[in-house]
Design an enzyme around this catalytic site. Structure first.
Site, PDB file in Angstrom:
ATOM      1  N   CYS A  49      -0.958   6.206   6.951  1.00 40.27           N
ATOM      2  CA  CYS A  49      -2.067   5.536   7.630  1.00 40.27           C
ATOM      3  C   CYS A  49      -1.512   4.656   8.753  1.00 40.27           C
ATOM      4  O   CYS A  49      -0.552   3.920   8.563  1.00 40.27           O
ATOM      5  CB  CYS A  49      -2.851   4.688   6.631  1.00 40.27           C
ATOM      6  SG  CYS A  49      -4.115   3.645   7.377  1.00 40.27           S
ATOM      7  N   GLU A  69     -24.720  -9.858  26.706  1.00 41.23           N
ATOM      8  CA  GLU A  69     -24.204  -8.802  25.839  1.00 41.23           C
ATOM      9  C   GLU A  69     -24.793  -7.455  26.252  1.00 41.23           C
ATOM     10  O   GLU A  69     -25.996  -7.345  26.502  1.00 41.23           O
ATOM     11  CB  GLU A  69     -24.552  -9.085  24.380  1.00 41.23           C
ATOM     12  CG  GLU A  69     -24.254  -7.975  23.395  1.00 41.23           C
ATOM     13  CD  GLU A  69     -22.801  -7.505  23.430  1.00 41.23           C
ATOM     14  OE1 GLU A  69     -22.584  -6.291  23.339  1.00 41.23           O
ATOM     15  OE2 GLU A  69     -21.898  -8.356  23.563  1.00 41.23           O
ATOM     16  N   CYS A 117       0.841  -1.201   0.000  1.00 37.58           N
ATOM     17  CA  CYS A 117       0.000   0.000   0.000  1.00 37.58           C
ATOM     18  C   CYS A 117       0.877   1.252   0.000  1.00 37.58           C
ATOM     19  O   CYS A 117       1.819   1.349   0.784  1.00 37.58           O
ATOM     20  CB  CYS A 117      -0.909   0.005   1.230  1.00 37.58           C
ATOM     21  SG  CYS A 117      -1.940   1.480   1.377  1.00 37.58           S
ATOM     22  N   CYS A 163      -8.138  -9.847  22.240  1.00 34.21           N
ATOM     23  CA  CYS A 163      -7.504  -9.105  21.147  1.00 34.21           C
ATOM     24  C   CYS A 163      -6.371  -8.227  21.669  1.00 34.21           C
ATOM     25  O   CYS A 163      -5.829  -7.411  20.922  1.00 34.21           O
ATOM     26  CB  CYS A 163      -8.541  -8.258  20.402  1.00 34.21           C
ATOM     27  SG  CYS A 163      -9.399  -7.064  21.448  1.00 34.21           S
ATOM     28  N   GLN A 204     -16.754 -10.247  13.618  1.00 37.22           N
ATOM     29  CA  GLN A 204     -15.357 -10.423  13.235  1.00 37.22           C
ATOM     30  C   GLN A 204     -15.127  -9.966  11.797  1.00 37.22           C
ATOM     31  O   GLN A 204     -15.913 -10.286  10.903  1.00 37.22           O
ATOM     32  CB  GLN A 204     -14.944 -11.895  13.385  1.00 37.22           C
ATOM     33  CG  GLN A 204     -14.896 -12.390  14.821  1.00 37.22           C
ATOM     34  CD  GLN A 204     -13.720 -11.830  15.612  1.00 37.22           C
ATOM     35  OE1 GLN A 204     -12.895 -11.085  15.099  1.00 37.22           O
ATOM     36  NE2 GLN A 204     -13.642 -12.197  16.878  1.00 37.22           N
ATOM     37  N   TYR A 252     -19.773 -11.298  27.030  1.00 38.21           N
ATOM     38  CA  TYR A 252     -19.411 -10.395  25.928  1.00 38.21           C
ATOM     39  C   TYR A 252     -19.707 -11.110  24.606  1.00 38.21           C
ATOM     40  O   TYR A 252     -18.859 -11.171  23.709  1.00 38.21           O
ATOM     41  CB  TYR A 252     -17.935  -9.999  25.976  1.00 38.21           C
ATOM     42  CG  TYR A 252     -17.451  -9.371  27.262  1.00 38.21           C
ATOM     43  CD1 TYR A 252     -17.573  -8.000  27.489  1.00 38.21           C
ATOM     44  CD2 TYR A 252     -16.842 -10.143  28.247  1.00 38.21           C
ATOM     45  CE1 TYR A 252     -17.107  -7.424  28.666  1.00 38.21           C
ATOM     46  CE2 TYR A 252     -16.377  -9.572  29.431  1.00 38.21           C
ATOM     47  CZ  TYR A 252     -16.513  -8.213  29.629  1.00 38.21           C
ATOM     48  OH  TYR A 252     -16.048  -7.650  30.797  1.00 38.21           O
ATOM     49  N   CYS A 307      -7.815   0.272  -0.483  1.00 39.16           N
ATOM     50  CA  CYS A 307      -7.116  -0.233   0.693  1.00 39.16           C
ATOM     51  C   CYS A 307      -6.908  -1.724   0.464  1.00 39.16           C
ATOM     52  O   CYS A 307      -7.877  -2.486   0.409  1.00 39.16           O
ATOM     53  CB  CYS A 307      -7.942   0.020   1.949  1.00 39.16           C
ATOM     54  SG  CYS A 307      -7.241  -0.735   3.438  1.00 39.16           S
ATOM     55  N   CYS A 337      -1.775  -0.210   9.149  1.00 37.79           N
ATOM     56  CA  CYS A 337      -0.913  -1.352   8.806  1.00 37.79           C
ATOM     57  C   CYS A 337       0.561  -1.009   9.011  1.00 37.79           C
ATOM     58  O   CYS A 337       1.348  -0.985   8.063  1.00 37.79           O
ATOM     59  CB  CYS A 337      -1.142  -1.778   7.352  1.00 37.79           C
ATOM     60  SG  CYS A 337      -2.790  -2.402   7.010  1.00 37.79           S
ATOM     61  N   ASP A 387     -15.027 -12.973  25.772  1.00 36.43           N
ATOM     62  CA  ASP A 387     -14.423 -12.358  24.580  1.00 36.43           C
ATOM     63  C   ASP A 387     -14.584 -10.846  24.725  1.00 36.43           C
ATOM     64  O   ASP A 387     -15.378 -10.218  24.027  1.00 36.43           O
ATOM     65  CB  ASP A 387     -15.130 -12.871  23.317  1.00 36.43           C
ATOM     66  CG  ASP A 387     -14.464 -12.372  22.035  1.00 36.43           C
ATOM     67  OD1 ASP A 387     -13.414 -11.703  22.134  1.00 36.43           O
ATOM     68  OD2 ASP A 387     -15.007 -12.632  20.946  1.00 36.43           O
TER      69      ASP A 387
END
Length: 399
Positions: free
Chosen positions: A78, A283, A72, A357, A233, A262, A155, A81, A330
């Protein structure tokens, strides 16, 4: 000559969680954006923070052997990434090492078992969701560390359907239009797309009420309906790998009661429902809670129920006294509330699966959980987000 005008030679040794190269100037840690381990660089100090320096890259004197040409042209501007100029093998090695180091340094674990990192397959065109800043009828991003607008026509990590939908939305937007500030484009395996335009007041307008999609894992195929505000996801292939690992760690026999905290649109718990006695999902986002109930209905799943509210509050009120053989969490990047971990300790499930994450908050929470009587068994990193510094991890704990 002040330090800010001087230039220093240094070797980059590691990468920060923000994707900046880490080296040392006279023994003090220096962060240099746009660099990778193995680079020999010339840098100048931008800010002296006392315990560390924030630097600007002046020149790469000797490139790292792991450097590659980024796919990219906007990588430098940006912040999405920051690892795109690093070989994918080196990216995977760094992410796996980051998970291990977090578990030892922050989690207090001695020689934790961390299985080899799992690649999600695609490294480009893997995202089914793009988020863009709008300036009239132009889409882009805010430059790293500033509010400067950078126009982006494509992108390479976004699915082509996401980019095509974004372009169609821009074609319908006037060049002088100011009341839309952000645009979100989502795509599904069914070929459907959804466009969400966010107004200046934060309210959003979606092009359709729901998006029909499906999640395919080793155990089942789950039909899903996703509304504009529901978490989902962004990497379909990676999601399949992640959920299959959860199913492997769960090792259900058909008699278990599963508590899915979650739970979002219910996808993890619903993929397990066919292998256990009962699933209860919790949730906080009401629209996601509605989606979870609808997803159970369209898949004909009768042994899953969902509760709306903060997980730590729901367990103490609506689910007081509930027992579960397996608890799945999660949480967002901030991790779990300590009160929720203590509530899980009171439930005392035989097994806990933590999907994270953020290795740092995962390690922090595992340290708390081991103090509540849980044993860390092992963890498997999953690279859901190639070229970013983010890494998903599935951890298994037992009582």
């Amino acid at each position: 000559m002040s330090d800010k005008t001087k230039e220093f030679e240094l070797t980059i040794e590691d990468i920060s969680t923000e994707g900046e190269g880490i080296g040392r100037i006279d023994g003090i840690v220096a962060f240099v954006p746009g660099t990778y381990p193995g680079d020999r660089v010339l840098a100048a100090i931008k800010e002296n923070k006392g315990r560390f320096y924030k630097c600007v890259l002046k020149e790469i004197l000797e490139p790292s052997p792991d450097r590659v040409e980024p796919a990219c042209p906007h990588t430098a501007d940006c912040g999405g990434c920051p690892l795109m100029g690093l070989s994918y093998e080196a990216q995977l090695a760094w992410k796996a090492r980051s998970v291990y180091q977090a578990l030892t340094r922050l989690g207090g674990l001695e020689a934790p078992v961390v299985r080899p990192i799992l690649s999600s397959g695609k490294t480009l065109r893997y995202r089914n969701k793009g988020e863009f800043v709008l300036q009239g009828n132009k889409a882009g991003c805010s430059a790293r560390g500033s509010h400067r607008f950078v126009e982006i026509e494509d992108c390479p990590i976004q699915q082509e359907a996401v980019i095509e939908a974004m372009r169609r939305a821009l074609a319908e937007t006037k060049p002088t239009q100011k009341y839309f500030t952000r645009l979100v484009s989502r795509s599904a395996a069914t070929g459907e797309t959804m466009i969400i335009k966010q107004h200046e007041d934060g309210e959003g307008t979606a092009s359709c009420r729901i998006l029909h999609d499906r999640i395919v894992t080793d155990a089942c195929t789950l039909k899903t309906e996703v509304s504009p505000l529901s978490f989902y996801q962004v990497n379909p292939e990676g999601c399949s790998i992640l959920y299959s690992k959860v199913q492997e760690y769960a090792a259900l026999t058909g008699t278990e009661k599963v508590l899915d905290l979650y739970c979002g649109a219910g996808s993890i718990g619903l993929t397990l429902a066919g292998s256990c006695e009962r699933v209860i999902g919790v949730e906080v986002v009401r629209q996601a809670f509605v989606d979870a109930n609808r997803n159970a209905a369209i898949n004909g799943i009768a042994n899953a129920t969902f509760v709306c509210g903060k997980a730590e509050e729901v367990i103490d009120t609506k689910l007081q006294g509930v027992k579960a053989d397996l608890v799945i969490v999660d949480p967002p990047r901030a991790g779990c509330a300590k009160s929720l971990l203590e509530a899980i300790g009171q439930i005392a499930p035989k097994k806990l699966i933590y999907v994270s994450c953020n290795p740092a908050t995962l390690a922090r929470d595992i340290k708390i959980l081991t103090g509540l009587g849980f044993n860390f068994e092992e963890a498997t990193p999953v690279d859901m987000f190639p070229h970013s510094t983010h890494c998903e991890t599935v951890a298994k704990l037992t009582r």
